[in-house]
Design an enzyme around this catalytic site. Structure first.
Site: not given
Length: 89
Positions: A16, A22, A33, A53, A56
């Protein structure tokens, strides 16, 4: 689409961190990202579209287990040991 399972100490937390926030516009440089997406909640709301996005990552270990079962057959998962694993751990 590339689907993969990462296993190891604190794997969910580490993946993560590599993926980034996010909300892509808030993701730090050097994250997936942060480097490859720029969508923000304001932009998505303006065009009346969901927040797009790029990647994931499971949010916790239980979610990761469920997603592994959804994406992979048990025969597709490979366990291996690094040559130095017994010394390191």
């Amino acid at each position: 689409v590339i689907a993969l399972v990462v296993e190891g100490i604190r794997a969910v937390k580490i993946v993560r961190k590599m993926v980034g926030d996010t909300i892509p516009a808030n993701a730090l440089p050097g994250t997936i990202r942060g480097d490859f997406s720029n969508c923000s909640a304001d932009f998505s709301n303006a065009i009346k579209h969901s927040l797009r996005n790029l990647v994931h990552a499971s949010g916790n270990l239980e979610e990761a287990k469920n997603e592994c079962m959804a994406w992979f057959e048990p025969s597709e998962l490979v366990n291996y040991k690094r040559a130095d694993e017994e010394i390191m751990y």
